[in-house]
Design an enzyme around this catalytic site. Structure first.
Site, PDB file in Angstrom:
ATOM      1  N   GLU A   1      -5.864   0.402   5.325  1.00 19.53           N
ATOM      2  CA  GLU A   1      -6.073   0.826   6.710  1.00 19.53           C
ATOM      3  C   GLU A   1      -7.166   0.011   7.388  1.00 19.53           C
ATOM      4  OE1 GLU A   1      -4.027   2.501   8.120  1.00 19.53           O
ATOM      5  OE2 GLU A   1      -3.001   3.624   6.552  1.00 19.53           O
TER       6      GLU A   1
ATOM      7  N   GLY B   1     -10.578 -12.156   9.838  1.00 16.89           N
ATOM      8  CA  GLY B   1     -11.195 -11.840  11.120  1.00 16.89           C
ATOM      9  C   GLY B   1     -11.888 -10.486  11.138  1.00 16.89           C
ATOM     10  N   TYR B   2     -12.596 -10.236  12.197  1.00 19.67           N
ATOM     11  CA  TYR B   2     -13.333  -8.975  12.355  1.00 19.67           C
ATOM     12  C   TYR B   2     -14.104  -8.648  11.079  1.00 19.67           C
ATOM     13  CZ  TYR B   2     -10.892  -8.028  16.715  1.00 19.67           C
ATOM     14  OH  TYR B   2     -10.415  -8.087  17.991  1.00 19.67           O
TER      15      TYR B   2
ATOM     16  N   TRP C   1       0.828  -1.217   0.000  1.00 18.73           N
ATOM     17  CA  TRP C   1       0.000   0.000   0.000  1.00 18.73           C
ATOM     18  C   TRP C   1       0.861   1.266   0.000  1.00 18.73           C
ATOM     19  CZ3 TRP C   1      -0.455  -4.124   3.319  1.00 18.73           C
ATOM     20  CH2 TRP C   1       0.253  -4.040   4.518  1.00 18.73           C
ATOM     21  N   ARG C   2       2.165   1.094  -0.123  1.00 14.35           N
ATOM     22  CA  ARG C   2       3.019   2.280  -0.187  1.00 14.35           C
ATOM     23  C   ARG C   2       3.444   2.598  -1.611  1.00 14.35           C
ATOM     24  NH1 ARG C   2       6.777   1.250   5.159  1.00 14.35           N
ATOM     25  NH2 ARG C   2       5.205   1.940   6.636  1.00 14.35           N
TER      26      ARG C   2
ATOM     27  N   TYR D   1      -8.864   7.588  13.344  1.00 16.61           N
ATOM     28  CA  TYR D   1      -7.593   7.076  12.836  1.00 16.61           C
ATOM     29  C   TYR D   1      -7.622   6.929  11.310  1.00 16.61           C
ATOM     30  CZ  TYR D   1      -4.098   4.060  11.072  1.00 16.61           C
ATOM     31  OH  TYR D   1      -3.100   3.582  10.279  1.00 16.61           O
TER      32      TYR D   1
ATOM     33  N   GLN E   1      -6.151  -3.725  13.978  1.00 17.95           N
ATOM     34  CA  GLN E   1      -5.997  -4.839  14.921  1.00 17.95           C
ATOM     35  C   GLN E   1      -5.463  -6.087  14.232  1.00 17.95           C
ATOM     36  OE1 GLN E   1      -7.356  -4.351  18.579  1.00 17.95           O
ATOM     37  NE2 GLN E   1      -6.356  -2.669  17.551  1.00 17.95           N
TER      38      GLN E   1
END
Length: 349
Positions: free
Chosen positions: A39, A83-84, A26-27, A122, A44
């Site tokens: 992001e 996850g999440y 992503w850079r 954030y 987490q």
DNA sequence: AAGACGGGGTT
DNA sequence: AACCCAGTCTT
């Protein structure tokens, strides 16, 4: 810190970043969409875990239009293992919102981003500072550690006054140019040098500016997170197989949680349940827990459990195909009869 | 302020 | 098992 030492800090940190930064997928671009996706995935979640998912995701959904046009299930399938999963739902919903309300543009406008689901302070700062060099601070796991040590703050930056302080500090150190690189550099320093345990202060480009290093307080700053109070939730889950279908239990569905399902590849009898099947009522007894299952339809059955505590459970019948397409990975043969997230204590049937 | 997110990885 | 991780949202 004096204004001079602030300037020295920024200059040294950016010089180190130019020299030592990792090549991460992503850079390579300033595309706000690509930065945004990174992001969200990195919430987490460690960099190493994200990379393969990130590359796969962008092949399928190279821009916000492709993402918005996709089925949610397709998005969740690509998220499986990360996850999440709420993050994926939010990302997808936000993409649709951007198509609707911004004609698919991802603007340099904090208020637009703040209105998107899954975008907090954030991600807003991270995306806009990197994509547009907008002067916005970020605070996450790395920067809260770097800033606390840099200023020698004894506050817990994760809560209360410490949280307010660390956002203030993040804003204070921000340069006027190369804001995105600076935010990246703060995180990179936290990830590679200013690590949680045993930081490499001798390799740190800004050790001269660091209060914690000056007083040898790296190990005590930031203070350890408050230990979570252990609570044991009594839960009982259930599976019954009948006519090629599988009954999976779930916790009470909420707007946020939705229907998370459990698989239990065994028969009720094999785990010591007593099952009585009547024409309209199925009664299951296991230990102190008794389910009374009302047979309301041939395709879907809801059940209500009677517990010592005051919550219930419910279940639905699924076909094997529906089960296979469900994006949650569930360990085969494992089911928690009693389970607590915070204590991570459970008994497996 | 606290907890869920039924996450995942490292030590 | 404990701890950590480029957080956000609900209650």
């Amino acid at each position: 810190m004096t204004p001079e030492s602030h300037r020295a800090f920024r200059r040294k940190l950016l010089a180190w970043f130019d020299r030592a930064k990792r090549d991460l997928p992503w850079r390579t671009s300033r595309d706000p969409y690509r930065i945004w996706v990174s992001e969200v995935m990195l919430q987490q979640t460690t960099v190493a875990a994200v990379i393969p998912f990130y590359e796969r995701f962008l092949v399928s959904f190279p821009n916000v239009h492709a993402l918005a046009a996709a089925d949610e299930q397709a998005v969740l399938n690509l998220w499986q293992g990360l996850g999440y999963y709420r993050r994926a739902r939010h990302l997808h919903a936000a993409a649709k919102q951007l198509i609707h309300e911004q004609a698919g543009e991802l603007p340099n406008d904090p208020s637009v981003w703040a209105a998107l689901p899954g975008v907090g302070r954030y991600i807003l700062g991270a995306v806009l500072s990197q994509a547009f060099d907008r002067r916005l601070p970020i605070v996450e796991a790395n920067t809260l550690r770097v800033l606390s040590r840099l200023f020698g703050s004894r506050l817990d930056p994760r809560e209360g006054a410490g949280k307010v302080w660390v956002w203030e500090a993040a804003e204070t150190v921000l340069p006027h140019k190369r804001v995105g690189d600076f935010n990246q550099a703060m995180m990179e320093l936290g990830a590679l040098v200013c690590t949680p345990v045993a930081p490499n202060c001798e390799l740190c480009p800004v050790r001269r500016e660091c209060v914690a290093n000056q007083f040898g307080l790296q190990a005590e700053i930031p203070p350890p997170a408050k230990k979570k109070v252990l609570t044991t939730a009594q839960e009982t889950a259930l599976l019954i197989q009948r006519e090629g279908r599988v009954l999976l239990c779930q916790r009470p569905p909420t707007a946020e949680r939705g229907a998370m399902l459990w698989e239990f590849p065994a028969t009720a009898e094999s785990v010591g349940m007593t099952v009585e099947l009547g024409p309209e009522l199925l009664t299951v007894q296991h230990g102190v827990t008794r389910f009374r299952i009302v047979l309301e339809a041939s395709e879907a059955v809801w059940l209500r459990g009677e517990f010592a505590s005051d919550f219930y459970t419910a279940g639905v019948w699924l076909t094997a195909e529906e089960l296979a397409s469900y994006p949650m990975s569930i360990p085969q043969g494992k089911l928690r009869a009693e389970w607590s997230k915070t204590s991570r204590q459970g008994r497996l049937w």
